[in-house]
Design a protein around this motif. Structure first.
Motif, PDB file in Angstrom:
ATOM      1  N   THR A   1       0.692  -1.263  -0.034  1.00  0.00           N
ATOM      2  CA  THR A   1      -0.015   0.043  -0.014  1.00  0.00           C
ATOM      3  C   THR A   1       0.937   1.279   0.110  1.00  0.00           C
ATOM      4  OG1 THR A   1      -0.041  -0.390   2.345  1.00  0.00           O
ATOM      5  CG2 THR A   1      -1.953  -1.020   1.125  1.00  0.00           C
ATOM      6  N   TYR A   2       1.811   1.029   0.595  1.00  0.00           N
ATOM      7  CA  TYR A   2       2.824   2.432   0.640  1.00  0.00           C
ATOM      8  C   TYR A   2       4.199   2.006   0.539  1.00  0.00           C
ATOM      9  CZ  TYR A   2       4.301   2.166   5.543  1.00  0.00           C
ATOM     10  OH  TYR A   2       4.737   2.109   6.700  1.00  0.00           O
ATOM     11  N   ASP A   3       5.263   2.774   0.259  1.00  0.00           N
ATOM     12  CA  ASP A   3       6.669   2.513   0.145  1.00  0.00           C
ATOM     13  C   ASP A   3       7.407   2.786   1.780  1.00  0.00           C
ATOM     14  OD1 ASP A   3       9.401   2.244  -0.482  1.00  0.00           O
ATOM     15  OD2 ASP A   3       9.291   3.774  -1.908  1.00  0.00           O
ATOM     16  N   LYS A   4       7.317   1.773   2.197  1.00  0.00           N
ATOM     17  CA  LYS A   4       7.865   1.871   3.721  1.00  0.00           C
ATOM     18  C   LYS A   4       9.206   1.880   3.664  1.00  0.00           C
ATOM     19  CE  LYS A   4       7.854  -3.272   4.027  1.00  0.00           C
ATOM     20  NZ  LYS A   4       7.376  -4.326   4.381  1.00  0.00           N
ATOM     21  N   SER A   5       9.943   1.823   2.601  1.00  0.00           N
ATOM     22  CA  SER A   5      11.402   2.089   2.713  1.00  0.00           C
ATOM     23  C   SER A   5      11.864   3.523   2.347  1.00  0.00           C
ATOM     24  CB  SER A   5      12.032   1.344   1.737  1.00  0.00           C
ATOM     25  OG  SER A   5      11.798   1.499   0.325  1.00  0.00           O
ATOM     26  N   ASN A   6      10.811   4.448   2.046  1.00  0.00           N
ATOM     27  CA  ASN A   6      10.999   5.769   1.637  1.00  0.00           C
ATOM     28  C   ASN A   6      10.421   6.694   2.966  1.00  0.00           C
ATOM     29  OD1 ASN A   6      10.984   8.363   0.552  1.00  0.00           O
ATOM     30  ND2 ASN A   6       9.872   7.670  -1.279  1.00  0.00           N
ATOM     31  N   PRO A   7      11.441   7.304   3.517  1.00  0.00           N
ATOM     32  CA  PRO A   7      10.882   8.273   4.594  1.00  0.00           C
ATOM     33  C   PRO A   7       9.979   9.170   4.216  1.00  0.00           C
ATOM     34  CG  PRO A   7      13.541   7.780   4.518  1.00  0.00           C
ATOM     35  CD  PRO A   7      12.880   7.319   3.290  1.00  0.00           C
ATOM     36  N   THR A   8       9.913   9.721   3.077  1.00  0.00           N
ATOM     37  CA  THR A   8       8.945  10.817   2.560  1.00  0.00           C
ATOM     38  C   THR A   8       7.706  10.063   2.581  1.00  0.00           C
ATOM     39  OG1 THR A   8       9.157  10.446   0.244  1.00  0.00           O
ATOM     40  CG2 THR A   8      10.538  12.048   1.211  1.00  0.00           C
ATOM     41  N   GLU A   9       7.527   8.891   2.498  1.00  0.00           N
ATOM     42  CA  GLU A   9       6.198   8.098   2.715  1.00  0.00           C
ATOM     43  C   GLU A   9       5.816   8.020   4.136  1.00  0.00           C
ATOM     44  OE1 GLU A   9       4.106   7.033   0.113  1.00  0.00           O
ATOM     45  OE2 GLU A   9       5.475   8.288  -1.352  1.00  0.00           O
ATOM     46  N   TRP A  10       6.481   7.948   5.171  1.00  0.00           N
ATOM     47  CA  TRP A  10       6.308   7.727   6.330  1.00  0.00           C
ATOM     48  C   TRP A  10       5.271   8.798   6.780  1.00  0.00           C
ATOM     49  CZ3 TRP A  10      12.010   6.706   8.444  1.00  0.00           C
ATOM     50  CH2 TRP A  10      12.353   5.548   7.797  1.00  0.00           C
TER      51      TRP A  10
END
Length: 136
Positions: A122-131
């Motif tokens: 559902t989201y890019d958990k490895s990309n801090p901007t997505e957090w």
């Protein structure tokens, strides 16, 4: 007898590297021809092959020089030669373990990105901007 260029081609090396090894006295009893041109017999090619292989294994020039000196001493220096090779093997094995961890990490990341592209994540958990977006 072979020239630097011929030996470099034969061993798939750069001629500058061949000269560097000879200039650093890593090839014992190297022959010289007219105008002080380096000439390689089969023994010299054997030494050069050994030096190349040890360098390919990541051994330092200092350690290779010590190894060559110990080889020249003969059988009585065998325990010290074994220790030098064993130490390098341990370094290589540690590097292999590190590279295996890196390969696994990258493979897992690519698998995750593949699932993300397919909509299985559902989201890019490895990309801090997505957090930040996920928390909102």
């Amino acid at each position: 007898m072979y020239t630097v260029k011929q030996v470099a081609e034969k061993l798939d090396m750069n001629p500058h590297t061949v000269r560097f090894y000879t200039d650093n006295n890593l090839i014992p009893d190297l022959k010289r021809g007219e105008n002080n041109v380096r000439l390689f017999d089969e023994d010299a090619i054997g030494w050069l092959t050994g030096v190349k292989n040890l360098r390919d294994c990541g051994m330092s020039l200092k350690a290779i020089r010590k190894y060559v000196d110990l080889c020249l001493i003969g059988q009585e220096a065998l325990p010290e030669r074994i220790e030098i090779v064993r130490e390098q093997q341990e370094k290589v094995n540690r590097e292999l373990e590190k590279l295996q961890r890196c390969a696994t990490y990258l493979s897992d990341k690519l698998d995750f990105y593949d699932r993300l592209q397919k909509g299985e994540e559902t989201y890019d958990k490895s990309n801090p901007t997505e957090w930040k977006r996920k928390k909102s």
